[in-house]
Scaffold this motif. Structure first.
Motif, mmCIF file in Angstrom:
data_model
loop_
_atom_site.group_PDB
_atom_site.id
_atom_site.type_symbol
_atom_site.label_atom_id
_atom_site.label_comp_id
_atom_site.label_asym_id
_atom_site.label_seq_id
_atom_site.Cartn_x
_atom_site.Cartn_y
_atom_site.Cartn_z
ATOM 1 N N GLY A 181 0.799 -1.214 0.000
ATOM 2 C CA GLY A 181 0.000 0.000 0.000
ATOM 3 C C GLY A 181 0.833 1.265 0.000
ATOM 4 O O GLY A 181 0.439 2.281 -0.578
ATOM 5 N N LEU A 182 1.994 1.221 0.681
ATOM 6 C CA LEU A 182 2.857 2.404 0.747
ATOM 7 C C LEU A 182 3.842 2.472 -0.405
ATOM 8 O O LEU A 182 4.640 3.423 -0.468
ATOM 9 C CB LEU A 182 3.622 2.411 2.072
ATOM 10 C CG LEU A 182 2.770 2.565 3.336
ATOM 11 C CD1 LEU A 182 3.650 2.501 4.576
ATOM 12 C CD2 LEU A 182 1.982 3.865 3.318
ATOM 13 N N ARG A 187 7.612 5.343 -4.269
ATOM 14 C CA ARG A 187 7.937 5.733 -5.647
ATOM 15 C C ARG A 187 7.892 7.246 -5.806
ATOM 16 O O ARG A 187 8.715 7.828 -6.529
ATOM 17 C CB ARG A 187 6.969 5.061 -6.621
ATOM 18 C CG ARG A 187 7.167 3.558 -6.739
ATOM 19 C CD ARG A 187 6.519 3.027 -8.017
ATOM 20 N NE ARG A 187 5.081 3.195 -8.007
ATOM 21 C CZ ARG A 187 4.234 2.290 -7.527
ATOM 22 N NH1 ARG A 187 4.703 1.146 -7.012
ATOM 23 N NH2 ARG A 187 2.938 2.487 -7.568
ATOM 24 N N LEU A 188 6.942 7.895 -5.133
ATOM 25 C CA LEU A 188 6.890 9.359 -5.167
ATOM 26 C C LEU A 188 8.152 9.956 -4.563
ATOM 27 O O LEU A 188 8.741 10.896 -5.122
ATOM 28 C CB LEU A 188 5.655 9.846 -4.414
ATOM 29 C CG LEU A 188 5.506 11.367 -4.246
ATOM 30 C CD1 LEU A 188 5.423 12.050 -5.602
ATOM 31 C CD2 LEU A 188 4.280 11.686 -3.410
ATOM 32 N N ARG A 189 8.594 9.407 -3.434
ATOM 33 C CA ARG A 189 9.831 9.885 -2.827
ATOM 34 C C ARG A 189 11.011 9.705 -3.771
ATOM 35 O O ARG A 189 11.823 10.629 -3.976
ATOM 36 C CB ARG A 189 10.078 9.121 -1.533
ATOM 37 C CG ARG A 189 11.369 9.483 -0.810
ATOM 38 C CD ARG A 189 11.799 8.382 0.131
ATOM 39 N NE ARG A 189 12.071 7.148 -0.606
ATOM 40 C CZ ARG A 189 12.362 5.994 -0.025
ATOM 41 N NH1 ARG A 189 12.382 5.899 1.288
ATOM 42 N NH2 ARG A 189 12.598 4.919 -0.767
ATOM 43 N N ASP A 190 11.122 8.524 -4.386
ATOM 44 C CA ASP A 190 12.243 8.257 -5.281
ATOM 45 C C ASP A 190 12.196 9.147 -6.516
ATOM 46 O O ASP A 190 13.238 9.577 -7.020
ATOM 47 C CB ASP A 190 12.241 6.777 -5.691
ATOM 48 C CG ASP A 190 12.466 5.848 -4.509
ATOM 49 O OD1 ASP A 190 13.028 6.313 -3.495
ATOM 50 O OD2 ASP A 190 12.066 4.661 -4.592
ATOM 51 N N GLN A 209 -2.733 5.521 -5.367
ATOM 52 C CA GLN A 209 -4.102 5.422 -4.893
ATOM 53 C C GLN A 209 -4.773 6.787 -4.883
ATOM 54 O O GLN A 209 -4.121 7.833 -4.983
ATOM 55 C CB GLN A 209 -4.137 4.819 -3.485
ATOM 56 C CG GLN A 209 -3.584 3.411 -3.411
ATOM 57 C CD GLN A 209 -2.123 3.379 -3.028
ATOM 58 O OE1 GLN A 209 -1.406 4.331 -3.286
ATOM 59 N NE2 GLN A 209 -1.679 2.274 -2.442
ATOM 60 N N SER A 210 -6.088 6.748 -4.759
ATOM 61 C CA SER A 210 -6.852 7.997 -4.770
ATOM 62 C C SER A 210 -6.510 8.889 -3.590
ATOM 63 O O SER A 210 -6.662 10.113 -3.661
ATOM 64 C CB SER A 210 -8.354 7.679 -4.754
ATOM 65 O OG SER A 210 -8.701 6.907 -3.609
ATOM 66 N N PRO A 214 -4.232 13.466 -4.579
ATOM 67 C CA PRO A 214 -4.257 14.899 -4.254
ATOM 68 C C PRO A 214 -2.892 15.449 -3.867
ATOM 69 O O PRO A 214 -2.578 16.604 -4.179
ATOM 70 C CB PRO A 214 -5.244 14.980 -3.080
ATOM 71 C CG PRO A 214 -6.135 13.797 -3.259
ATOM 72 C CD PRO A 214 -5.255 12.726 -3.814
ATOM 73 N N LEU A 215 -2.080 14.649 -3.173
ATOM 74 C CA LEU A 215 -0.733 15.103 -2.825
ATOM 75 C C LEU A 215 0.104 15.323 -4.073
ATOM 76 O O LEU A 215 0.820 16.333 -4.185
ATOM 77 C CB LEU A 215 -0.071 14.077 -1.906
ATOM 78 C CG LEU A 215 1.409 14.313 -1.570
ATOM 79 C CD1 LEU A 215 1.581 15.623 -0.818
ATOM 80 C CD2 LEU A 215 1.959 13.150 -0.760
#
Length: 291
Positions: A181-182, A187-190, A209-210, A214-215
């Motif tokens: 789930g995380l 992937r966003l951090r990388d 995920q939904s 938004p982030l």
């Protein structure tokens, strides 16, 4: 103690309530194990008392109470329990057994202390044909609680092992679920920290995920505003350079003229023109200032 890890926080919010539920369930299992052991022991006591009562009969006009071995051997579970019994007539005359053995009520079994040992006892009434006023006889059978307690422990430890296995399996699946789930957050951090991308490029995280979208949208909107501000600054610098180029060239020419001119009146006239040019340059810089 504050937990800074999101993974640990989510794990704690899942495992701690689960542990509380398991604790309640273990307490319930212990109560159920005790009730089961009581029921099994009571059935054995009733069976033993009935086996003894059925062997009581009139022999040559006298009540004969013979204890069948099976009535005692049914308690031989390997826990070395001691069995006590008492057979008496309706008027309280002892036929066989232990005269000081406590007597249970007719409504069910009881626990009592006998010879410094805890016993579970039951009393059974049984009519004997031809016994007259001695009928019905009362048969009391008691057994120590070693086997009873061992049964409670076995049942409870079995439930405990099952609950522990369930918690361990649930914890494992929760960890796997949290890792999966995380994964978009990782992937966003990388993606943000990657040295191969421009700092203001839009961020794309496939499979997000939904709750995370938004982030990502907010981060991209922020970078879009930063790009717009940087573009405005570049335009300002270009406009300022274009507007200041001609006055600076004129001031440079006037300064050169002043340095070459020897006549005092013409030099003063050139200095006045140079001062006026610097004033116009200051006004142009004020108009070109952003914001």
């Amino acid at each position: 103690m504050k937990i800074s890890s999101l993974r640990l926080q989510l794990l704690a919010w899942v495992v701690l309530p689960l542990t509380a539920l398991v604790t309640v369930n273990l307490w319930t299992s212990q109560r159920n194990a005790l009730a089961t052991a009581d029921l099994v022991t009571d059935r054995m006591l009733v069976g033993s008392a009935r086996a003894i009562a059925e062997r009581v009969a009139m022999a040559e006009g006298v009540l004969d109470a013979t204890i069948p071995p099976a009535a005692i051997e049914m308690f031989d579970t390997g826990d070395r329990d001691s069995v006590y019994y008492r057979v008496e007539t309706a008027n309280g005359r002892l036929l066989t057994g232990y005269p000081d053995l406590p007597q249970a009520s007719q409504s069910g079994s009881i626990e009592a202390s006998y010879r410094d040992r805890r016993l579970r006892l039951t009393t059974l009434s049984h009519a004997v044909i031809g016994a007259g006023t001695d009928s019905p006889i009362r048969v009391t059978v008691g057994v120590t609680l070693a086997g009873h307690d061992a049964m409670v422990q076995r049942l409870w430890f079995s439930a405990f092992a099952q609950q522990l296995a369930l918690v361990a399996i649930a914890g494992l699946f929760v960890l796997l679920g949290l890792r999966r789930g995380l994964a978009p957050l990782m992937r966003l951090r990388d993606t943000v920290r990657s040295p191969d991308r421009s700092d203001l490029d839009p961020v794309e995280v496939p499979g997000a995920q939904s709750e995370i979208r938004p982030l990502i949208d907010a981060l991209n909107a922020y970078m879009e505003r930063v790009r717009a501000q940087m573009a405005a600054q570049r335009r300002f610098i270009a406009n300022a350079a274009h507007q200041l180029r001609t006055p600076l060239a004129l001031m440079s020419t006037q300064a050169s003229y002043v340095l070459r001119e020897s006549a005092a009146d013409r030099r003063e006239e050139a200095l006045v023109a140079l001062q006026a040019g610097s004033g116009r340059l200051a006004c142009s810089a004020a108009r070109c200032r952003p914001g």
